[in-house]
Design a protein around this motif. Structure first.
Motif, short mmCIF file in Angstrom:
data_model
loop_
_atom_site.label_atom_id
_atom_site.label_comp_id
_atom_site.label_asym_id
_atom_site.label_seq_id
_atom_site.Cartn_x
_atom_site.Cartn_y
_atom_site.Cartn_z
N TRP A 156 42.11 25.58 2.46
CA TRP A 156 42.81 27.07 2.57
C TRP A 156 41.76 27.88 2.01
O TRP A 156 41.34 27.83 1.04
N TRP A 173 52.53 16.09 -0.41
CA TRP A 173 51.08 16.39 -0.54
C TRP A 173 50.59 14.99 -0.94
O TRP A 173 50.76 14.51 -1.88
N GLN A 176 43.50 15.57 -0.54
CA GLN A 176 42.91 16.83 -1.37
C GLN A 176 43.41 18.16 -0.59
O GLN A 176 42.97 18.42 0.39
N LEU A 177 43.79 19.13 -1.48
CA LEU A 177 44.08 20.45 -1.08
C LEU A 177 42.88 21.32 -1.58
O LEU A 177 42.82 21.35 -3.01
N THR A 178 42.07 22.00 -0.93
CA THR A 178 40.95 22.76 -1.39
C THR A 178 41.01 24.25 -1.07
O THR A 178 41.29 24.65 0.02
N LYS A 179 41.23 25.16 -2.04
CA LYS A 179 41.63 26.44 -1.97
C LYS A 179 40.13 27.33 -2.20
O LYS A 179 39.59 27.03 -3.39
N LEU A 192 54.29 15.08 -4.75
CA LEU A 192 53.01 14.32 -4.62
C LEU A 192 52.87 12.88 -4.38
O LEU A 192 53.79 12.31 -5.17
N ALA A 196 46.89 12.48 -4.31
CA ALA A 196 46.81 14.08 -4.22
C ALA A 196 46.22 14.64 -5.43
O ALA A 196 46.05 14.10 -6.36
N SER A 197 45.18 15.93 -4.80
CA SER A 197 44.29 16.43 -5.67
C SER A 197 44.25 17.84 -5.20
O SER A 197 44.52 18.31 -4.05
N TYR A 198 43.82 18.74 -6.30
CA TYR A 198 43.53 20.21 -5.71
C TYR A 198 42.21 20.44 -6.50
O TYR A 198 41.78 20.09 -7.60
#
Length: 201
Positions: A156, A173, A176-179, A192, A196-198
């Motif tokens: 994102w 989720w 991995q969500l990368t912002k 989660l 799931a990771s951020y």
């Protein structure tokens, strides 16, 4: 359709296949498409007038290397009826103020992109995002309202003064969500699972 097609009045298009080959579909009044829709070559554009709705009763697929651009006036609606929905393997670009996707099952497959240039809403819908990149441009917004999101490996980019927020929506989720970017990400209800990771700010 390699040129322009104008729905200049309430229009129902049924039967056969509407093929869009880098052409533009203009919707000036509330209309409905029951025909199959096929994007060809590099894709095409759909333009909706202010506060007008286009209802689609079949699936709309964006292929690899294709782009579908949605333009238009403020508060226009793209509604997916029955079991219809969007399958994106290319780029979906939203460039209209308060454009609302209503209903349907929207699937973003590996390598696809969602690009939001102004403000857009997904309402009463389900989204599946697998290895998808989401780009929210400066001062733009993405709003999820009563929408279920299945998220697996996504990137994102939320630029300055841009916001992603959800209301009465759930995010399942996994991965991995990368912002990146200076914008804001506000999520309502998150479940989660798995790995799931951020990663991001």
């Amino acid at each position: 359709l390699s040129g322009s097609l104008l729905f200049d009045g309430e229009t129902l298009l049924s039967g056969g296949t509407l093929k869009i080959s880098e052409g533009v579909l203009h919707v000036n009044e509330d209309s409905r498409i029951d025909s199959d829709i096929l994007l060809q070559d590099e894709g095409g554009t759909i333009t909706l007038d202010e506060q007008k709705s286009l209802t689609i009763k079949t699936s709309l697929e964006i292929g690899v290397g294709q782009k579908l651009v949605l333009l238009g006036g403020s508060s226009a609606n793209l509604e997916f009826a029955n079991s219809s929905g969007l399958i994106n393997q290319g780029i979906l670009e939203l460039d209209s103020d308060n454009l609302t996707f209503i209903g349907g099952s929207q699937t973003f497959q590996g390598g696809s992109q969602l690009s939001v240039k102004k403000s857009s809403f997904f309402t009463d819908a389900s989204l599946a995002m697998n290895d998808t990149s989401i780009l929210i441009h400066e001062n733009a917004g993405l709003n999820l309202d009563n929408t279920s999101v299945d998220l697996s490996q996504s990137i994102w980019e939320i630029q300055t003064n841009a916001v992603v927020q959800s209301y009465n929506s759930t995010l399942n989720w996994e991965g991995q969500l990368t912002k990146s970017g200076e914008g804001e990400l506000h999520l309502d209800e998150v479940f989660l699972s798995g790995n799931a990771s951020y990663l991001g700010n």
